[in-house]
Write a protein that holds these residues in place. Structure first.
Motif, mmCIF file in Angstrom:
data_model
loop_
_atom_site.group_PDB
_atom_site.id
_atom_site.type_symbol
_atom_site.label_atom_id
_atom_site.label_comp_id
_atom_site.label_asym_id
_atom_site.label_seq_id
_atom_site.Cartn_x
_atom_site.Cartn_y
_atom_site.Cartn_z
ATOM 1 N N LYS A 1 0.837 -1.209 0.000
ATOM 2 C CA LYS A 1 0.000 0.000 0.000
ATOM 3 C C LYS A 1 0.869 1.256 0.000
ATOM 4 C CE LYS A 1 -3.646 -0.230 2.810
ATOM 5 N NZ LYS A 1 -4.441 -0.630 4.004
ATOM 6 N N LYS A 2 2.000 1.196 0.684
ATOM 7 C CA LYS A 2 2.923 2.326 0.662
ATOM 8 C C LYS A 2 3.540 2.520 -0.717
ATOM 9 C CE LYS A 2 4.137 2.134 5.590
ATOM 10 N NZ LYS A 2 5.213 1.854 6.584
ATOM 11 N N MET A 3 3.559 1.449 -1.518
ATOM 12 C CA MET A 3 4.094 1.521 -2.878
ATOM 13 C C MET A 3 3.030 1.919 -3.901
ATOM 14 S SD MET A 3 6.484 -1.907 -2.862
ATOM 15 C CE MET A 3 6.886 -1.763 -4.613
ATOM 16 N N GLY A 4 1.800 2.117 -3.427
ATOM 17 C CA GLY A 4 0.758 2.580 -4.340
ATOM 18 C C GLY A 4 -0.435 1.677 -4.506
ATOM 19 N N ALA A 5 -0.425 0.484 -3.889
ATOM 20 C CA ALA A 5 -1.594 -0.390 -3.958
ATOM 21 C C ALA A 5 -2.774 0.266 -3.248
ATOM 22 C CB ALA A 5 -1.289 -1.749 -3.339
ATOM 23 N N LYS A 6 -3.974 0.061 -3.781
ATOM 24 C CA LYS A 6 -5.187 0.634 -3.183
ATOM 25 C C LYS A 6 -5.615 -0.114 -1.926
ATOM 26 C CE LYS A 6 -5.943 3.699 -6.460
ATOM 27 N NZ LYS A 6 -5.880 5.154 -6.204
ATOM 28 N N GLY A 7 -5.274 -1.390 -1.859
ATOM 29 C CA GLY A 7 -5.651 -2.197 -0.708
ATOM 30 C C GLY A 7 -5.189 -3.622 -0.902
ATOM 31 N N GLY A 8 -5.626 -4.495 0.003
ATOM 32 C CA GLY A 8 -5.213 -5.887 -0.099
ATOM 33 C C GLY A 8 -5.876 -6.745 0.951
ATOM 34 N N VAL A 9 -5.794 -8.044 0.772
ATOM 35 C CA VAL A 9 -6.395 -8.995 1.707
ATOM 36 C C VAL A 9 -5.446 -10.174 1.902
ATOM 37 C CG1 VAL A 9 -8.777 -8.389 1.145
ATOM 38 C CG2 VAL A 9 -7.612 -10.192 -0.159
ATOM 39 N N SER A 10 -5.633 -10.862 3.020
ATOM 40 C CA SER A 10 -4.852 -12.068 3.293
ATOM 41 C C SER A 10 -5.513 -13.261 2.632
ATOM 42 C CB SER A 10 -4.740 -12.309 4.796
ATOM 43 O OG SER A 10 -4.167 -13.588 5.048
ATOM 44 N N TYR A 11 -4.754 -13.998 1.836
ATOM 45 C CA TYR A 11 -5.319 -15.187 1.200
ATOM 46 C C TYR A 11 -5.533 -16.320 2.214
ATOM 47 C CZ TYR A 11 -0.361 -16.613 0.948
ATOM 48 O OH TYR A 11 0.949 -16.916 1.245
ATOM 49 N N LYS A 12 -5.072 -16.123 3.435
ATOM 50 C CA LYS A 12 -5.295 -17.124 4.487
ATOM 51 C C LYS A 12 -6.690 -17.005 5.092
ATOM 52 C CE LYS A 12 -0.405 -17.506 5.793
ATOM 53 N NZ LYS A 12 0.584 -17.337 6.894
ATOM 54 N N THR A 13 -7.368 -15.896 4.825
ATOM 55 C CA THR A 13 -8.702 -15.664 5.357
ATOM 56 C C THR A 13 -9.738 -16.387 4.500
ATOM 57 O OG1 THR A 13 -8.059 -13.480 6.161
ATOM 58 C CG2 THR A 13 -10.416 -13.911 5.948
ATOM 59 N N GLU A 14 -10.602 -17.159 5.130
ATOM 60 C CA GLU A 14 -11.664 -17.855 4.416
ATOM 61 C C GLU A 14 -12.567 -16.841 3.717
ATOM 62 O OE1 GLU A 14 -13.552 -21.243 3.055
ATOM 63 O OE2 GLU A 14 -11.773 -21.174 4.349
ATOM 64 N N GLY A 15 -12.823 -17.068 2.446
ATOM 65 C CA GLY A 15 -13.681 -16.156 1.700
ATOM 66 C C GLY A 15 -13.069 -14.782 1.483
ATOM 67 N N TRP A 16 -11.748 -14.738 1.276
ATOM 68 C CA TRP A 16 -11.076 -13.439 1.152
ATOM 69 C C TRP A 16 -11.573 -12.627 -0.041
ATOM 70 C CZ3 TRP A 16 -8.678 -12.729 -3.480
ATOM 71 C CH2 TRP A 16 -8.162 -13.834 -4.167
ATOM 72 N N GLU A 17 -12.119 -13.315 -1.040
ATOM 73 C CA GLU A 17 -12.605 -12.584 -2.215
ATOM 74 C C GLU A 17 -13.776 -11.659 -1.866
ATOM 75 O OE1 GLU A 17 -14.925 -16.454 -2.188
ATOM 76 O OE2 GLU A 17 -12.909 -15.762 -1.678
ATOM 77 N N LYS A 18 -14.575 -12.031 -0.840
ATOM 78 C CA LYS A 18 -15.687 -11.171 -0.415
ATOM 79 C C LYS A 18 -15.157 -9.879 0.197
ATOM 80 C CE LYS A 18 -18.518 -15.244 0.590
ATOM 81 N NZ LYS A 18 -19.183 -16.039 1.667
ATOM 82 N N GLU A 19 -14.090 -9.989 0.981
ATOM 83 C CA GLU A 19 -13.479 -8.800 1.582
ATOM 84 C C GLU A 19 -12.870 -7.908 0.502
ATOM 85 O OE1 GLU A 19 -12.180 -5.873 3.956
ATOM 86 O OE2 GLU A 19 -13.540 -7.510 4.530
ATOM 87 N N LEU A 20 -12.236 -8.527 -0.471
ATOM 88 C CA LEU A 20 -11.640 -7.738 -1.547
ATOM 89 C C LEU A 20 -12.714 -7.011 -2.350
ATOM 90 C CD1 LEU A 20 -9.117 -6.902 -3.114
ATOM 91 C CD2 LEU A 20 -9.398 -8.931 -4.533
ATOM 92 N N LYS A 21 -13.820 -7.691 -2.600
ATOM 93 C CA LYS A 21 -14.898 -7.082 -3.377
ATOM 94 C C LYS A 21 -15.422 -5.816 -2.691
ATOM 95 C CE LYS A 21 -18.696 -8.521 -6.335
ATOM 96 N NZ LYS A 21 -17.934 -8.228 -7.550
ATOM 97 N N LYS A 22 -15.435 -5.818 -1.357
ATOM 98 C CA LYS A 22 -15.882 -4.640 -0.605
ATOM 99 C C LYS A 22 -14.941 -3.455 -0.802
ATOM 100 C CE LYS A 22 -17.982 -7.382 3.119
ATOM 101 N NZ LYS A 22 -17.865 -7.741 4.568
ATOM 102 N N GLN A 23 -13.667 -3.749 -1.104
ATOM 103 C CA GLN A 23 -12.680 -2.677 -1.260
ATOM 104 C C GLN A 23 -12.710 -2.025 -2.652
ATOM 105 O OE1 GLN A 23 -8.683 -3.790 -0.103
ATOM 106 N NE2 GLN A 23 -9.382 -5.001 1.653
ATOM 107 N N LEU A 24 -13.332 -2.687 -3.607
ATOM 108 C CA LEU A 24 -13.353 -2.163 -4.966
ATOM 109 C C LEU A 24 -14.247 -0.930 -5.057
ATOM 110 C CD1 LEU A 24 -13.577 -5.524 -6.947
ATOM 111 C CD2 LEU A 24 -11.539 -4.145 -6.510
#
Length: 364
Positions: A216-239
């Motif tokens: 994120k300090k390098m310019g990424a808008k956000g991110g999620v841990s792939y170790k979290t169950e259902g991480w794609e749902k959390e990522l979708k909230k960030q879009l």
């Protein structure tokens, strides 16, 4: 005589793939002599890639016990062949990390296949040595804003990331939403840098929150841990609400990326696969077909793509991320430590060996 590092067999014979870990061997090698169009280069730094670890585990094709390891190298041109351009003398250069692919966007022209430098029987050149000879067509001037370690960190992962994002994703455009998985590895970090510099909106995944924060300090808008169950749902909230989907995923892991992509990508979205570190197989599902998703394999890149990548790095003053530098080609213990870091996946950026300082003389 110049020094080089290779792998060596255990008890004089090759081991079983995945069940062996070949030790490193420091050896003296014959001093190379440049052919008519060659450059003699004193190498200052070289960088590790995952293929070097796989070679030690006999998980990469055609391992060699005589060819020096590593594909990434930065050095100074100290001598020329009789027909080589005199303008190269004294210049700082980076080596192209492979052979057999000039400019065809589809793939290598060489009928025997693409040959990556370092540690295999298919190519006699590796960069974990003090002196090399290469054709003048196989180097680029090192970007002047880079340190020796950063210059060595660029070639292989920079080329791989460039082709995956720029040539294959069809989404290297300002405002496009890109997911880069496994942030912390060299390719993923280069993709992040290239995408941010173009104006793309980038999200990342990692098993480490610390790595996500660094991204994120390098310019990424956000991110999620792939170790979290259902991480794609959390990522979708960030879009963003005005573009609530991904346009492309640049992935080096494989695994269940397709099932995640179905939920995240726009119809007709693209997955670019440049590696499969989870397993050598992955599922392609009917929901992906129904959503018109595209899965594109991508590996390394052409000589033209390498030139274009270096030009972009120069233009945008991009600096490859270096995780750690070990000094001295004879420092086998600490070089071994770099491989251990790669095994654990603890690095953020490239792992580099400083072979000799820029003031070092050619070992001929």
């Amino acid at each position: 005589m110049p020094k080089a590092i290779t792998i060596e067999p255990i008890d004089g014979k090759p081991g079983k793939p995945g069940q062996v870990y070949y030790p490193l061997s420091l050896r003296n090698v014959p001093a190379p002599s440049p052919g008519s169009n060659d450059l003699l280069i004193t190498l200052h730094s070289a960088a590790l890639n995952h293929r070097d670890l796989f070679l030690r585990q006999h998980l990469y094709p055609s391992p060699s016990f005589t060819v020096p390891l590593l594909a990434d190298g930065f050095g100074t041109v100290t001598s020329l062949g009789s027909s080589a351009s005199k303008s190269w003398l004294g210049k700082k250069v980076i080596l192209t990390p492979g052979r057999g692919w000039k400019d065809d966007p589809a793939g290598p022209e060489d009928k025997t296949g693409y040959k990556t430098l370092g540690g295999t029987k298919t190519c006699e050149l590796g960069t974990l040595q003090e002196v090399v000879c290469v054709s003048e067509d196989e180097v680029e001037l090192a970007p002047e804003h880079l340190t020796p370690a950063e210059a060595a960190a660029l070639p292989l992962t920079g080329l791989t990331g460039w082709r995956a994002l720029v040539s294959k994703s069809a989404n290297w455009e300002e405002g496009r939403n890109i997911l880069v998985t496994g942030i912390g590895g060299g390719v993923a970090l280069n993709v992040l840098q290239f995408a941010v510099a173009k104006g793309c909106c980038v999200w990342v995944t990692s098993g480490s929150q610390e790595k996500i924060d660094k991204a994120k300090k390098m310019g990424a808008k956000g991110g999620v841990s792939y170790k979290t169950e259902g991480w794609e749902k959390e990522l979708k909230k960030q879009l963003p609400k005005d573009r609530p989907h991904l346009d492309a995923i640049i992935d080096g892991a494989g695994g269940n990326v397709v099932s995640k992509a179905v939920r995240l990508l726009k119809p007709g979205g693209v997955i670019v696969q440049y590696g499969m570190t989870v397993a050598p197989k992955m599922d392609w599902t009917m929901p992906a077909v129904l959503k018109n998703l595209e899965l594109k394999g991508s590996t390394m890149g052409s000589r033209k793509e390498f030139k274009d990548m270096v030009a972009f790095v120069n233009e945008k003053k991009i600096r490859p991320v270096v995780s750690r530098v070990v000094k001295g080609i004879d420092n086998i213990r600490e070089i071994d430590g770099l491989f251990e870091e790669m095994k654990k996946g603890s690095q953020f950026g490239k792992l580099v060996v400083e072979i000799q300082g820029e003031g070092g003389s050619s070992k001929l």
